[in-house]
Enzyme design. Structure first.
Site, PDB file in Angstrom:
ATOM      1  N   GLY A 166       0.814  -1.215   0.000  1.00  0.00           N
ATOM      2  CA  GLY A 166       0.000   0.000   0.000  1.00  0.00           C
ATOM      3  C   GLY A 166       0.845   1.261   0.000  1.00  0.00           C
ATOM      4  O   GLY A 166       0.573   2.205  -0.756  1.00  0.00           O
ATOM      5  N   ASP A 167       1.867   1.293   0.836  1.00  0.00           N
ATOM      6  CA  ASP A 167       2.747   2.455   0.888  1.00  0.00           C
ATOM      7  C   ASP A 167       3.448   2.679  -0.447  1.00  0.00           C
ATOM      8  O   ASP A 167       3.577   3.818  -0.917  1.00  0.00           O
ATOM      9  CB  ASP A 167       3.789   2.273   1.992  1.00  0.00           C
ATOM     10  CG  ASP A 167       3.209   2.388   3.380  1.00  0.00           C
ATOM     11  OD1 ASP A 167       2.549   3.398   3.653  1.00  0.00           O
ATOM     12  OD2 ASP A 167       3.417   1.466   4.184  1.00  0.00           O
ATOM     13  N   SER A 168       3.909   1.595  -1.053  1.00  0.00           N
ATOM     14  CA  SER A 168       4.640   1.725  -2.315  1.00  0.00           C
ATOM     15  C   SER A 168       3.724   2.194  -3.436  1.00  0.00           C
ATOM     16  O   SER A 168       4.125   3.013  -4.280  1.00  0.00           O
ATOM     17  CB  SER A 168       5.287   0.385  -2.681  1.00  0.00           C
ATOM     18  OG  SER A 168       6.240   0.012  -1.699  1.00  0.00           O
ATOM     19  N   ALA A 171       3.214   5.846  -3.020  1.00  0.00           N
ATOM     20  CA  ALA A 171       4.398   6.587  -3.465  1.00  0.00           C
ATOM     21  C   ALA A 171       4.407   6.747  -4.974  1.00  0.00           C
ATOM     22  O   ALA A 171       4.741   7.814  -5.501  1.00  0.00           O
ATOM     23  CB  ALA A 171       5.666   5.867  -2.998  1.00  0.00           C
TER      24      ALA A 171
END
Length: 395
Positions: A166-168, A171
């Site tokens: 999710g974070d990637s 980003a």
């Protein structure tokens, strides 16, 4: 040398989503100034697997960046940031919504310092809506965005990927939004806000999930290593205990697979001759292919299928990637010496640019390594003031 040379980015925040976006922008040649808390820095410096007290991820996720220490919770530190923003193109932040405004660093205050600044927000639920103020890490956003429900075995609880997916994803959308806003600014001369919600970055990848349910009456859920109705496209064993993925679900590709297997008659067998027939016979077809692949060593199997034009790939591990000739040929494994003197392999720059290639000039810097130089050059702070700011713990 990268295509973003001449673009200056002020990175605020910590952990993964914002800093990974900053890494990508720095890979492409932007000057990325990372603001960190004095004395402690970004927790990513000590996160995950460490060696000699430093995270093995830090040299990569902070590569090409400058480290400047500023206490954002005090008025003097906030004033320094506003001075820096006056000379930056982009502000990238991933605090909980409302935090920047409480610090006097909201969009209107930053816009007053620099009308052309692009402010990129990354948060769990976005800057608006009933959930905006709630904490939301990438793992939570993966659940809310729908991908967790479709990941794993149908017989088990929803699974997660072994990475911070999710974070990637957030980003990546932050970088896309940054580039789009900079392109628009080149026409209008004005900046704007870019609002990236992690759950929305996840949701954007969910294909036709809603239409499948609302119109088609099909609730997409966990299906293990296959997609329902798509065959053959699965993981298959080899004689040397490796595993390969074979994707031969198109009619022409399936025909080439049967030729490689020495079973050309399967391509015209009514049980397997069409896409829908193969989907209905997925289990028996996978069993048939597995019984064949398990008699061949992985290297020989991959070579044979590639010679027949069948998409195939070894399920790689870190160990096999380090010796993979394709990764090496495209500079996808870059070796750099960390601040502790350790040779560290890191992922290469994606994508490749023919005329203005990205490059890695430096690994993640030591905490505050660039504080004095950046504040002197961009915020106009003189040596006496620098000394006082250090003494007072502001920087």
């Amino acid at each position: 040398m990268g295509p973003l040379r001449g673009i200056r980015v002020l990175e605020l925040g910590s952990f993964i989503a914002g800093p990974f976006a900053g890494q990508l922008l720095a890979d492409y040649g932007a000057e990325v100034i990372k603001i960190e808390p004095p004395h402690t820095g970004d927790p990513m410096r000590r996160w995950g697997i460490t060696h000699d007290g430093e995270s093995l991820w830090w040299p990569a996720i902070a590569r090409n960046k400058k480290s400047v220490t500023v206490d954002l919770r005090g008025e003097r530190g906030q004033a320094l940031v506003r001075d820096l923003v006056a000379n930056c193109d982009v502000v990238l932040e991933n605090f909980r919504p409302g935090t920047m405004s409480r610090w006097g660093l909201g969009y209107e205050q930053l816009r007053a310092a620099n009308p052309g600044v692009v402010v990129v927000h990354v948060s769990g639920f976005g800057q608006s809506g009933p959930n905006a103020g709630h904490a939301g890490f990438g793992s939570v956003a993966e659940a809310v965005g729908g991908i967790r429900y479709t990941t794993g075995s149908p017989d088990d609880a929803p699974a997660r990927s072994g990475i911070s997916l999710g974070d990637s994803l957030a980003a990546l959308f932050a970088v896309i939004g940054t580039l789009a806003a900079l392109a628009e600014r080149s026409r209008s001369g004005e900046g704007q806000e870019v609002d990236v919600a992690i759950y929305e970055a996840v949701f954007a990848l969910m294909e036709s999930m809603l239409a499948d349910f609302h119109v088609g009456g099909v609730l997409r859920t966990r299906s293990g290593s296959v997609l329902p109705g798509v065959a053959p496209s699965n993981v298959y064993p080899t004689a040397d205990d490796a595993e390969v993925v074979i994707a031969a679900n198109a009619d022409s590709v399936f025909s080439r697979l049967t030729e490689a297997m020495g079973r050309s008659e399967l391509a015209s067998d009514p049980r397997y001759a069409t896409h829908h027939a193969r989907g209905a016979a997925m289990t028996e077809l996978d069993d048939l292919i597995s019984s064949w692949t398990s008699t061949r060593k992985s290297d020989d199997l991959v070579e044979l299928l590639r010679d027949h034009g069948v998409p195939v790939g070894l399920i790689n591990t870190a160990a096999s990637i380090l010796t993979d000739t394709q990764f090496a040929a495209r500079d996808m494994i870059l070796w750099r010496r960390s601040n502790t003197g350790t040779e560290v392999p890191m992922n290469g720059v994606v994508p490749k640019f023919s005329r203005t290639p990205g490059e890695i000039d430096r690994v993640g810097p030591e905490l505050g390594a660039d504080t004095d130089d950046v504040l002197t050059e961009l915020a106009g702070v003189n040596s006496d003031t620098l000394a006082q700011l250090h003494a007072d713990g502001v920087i």
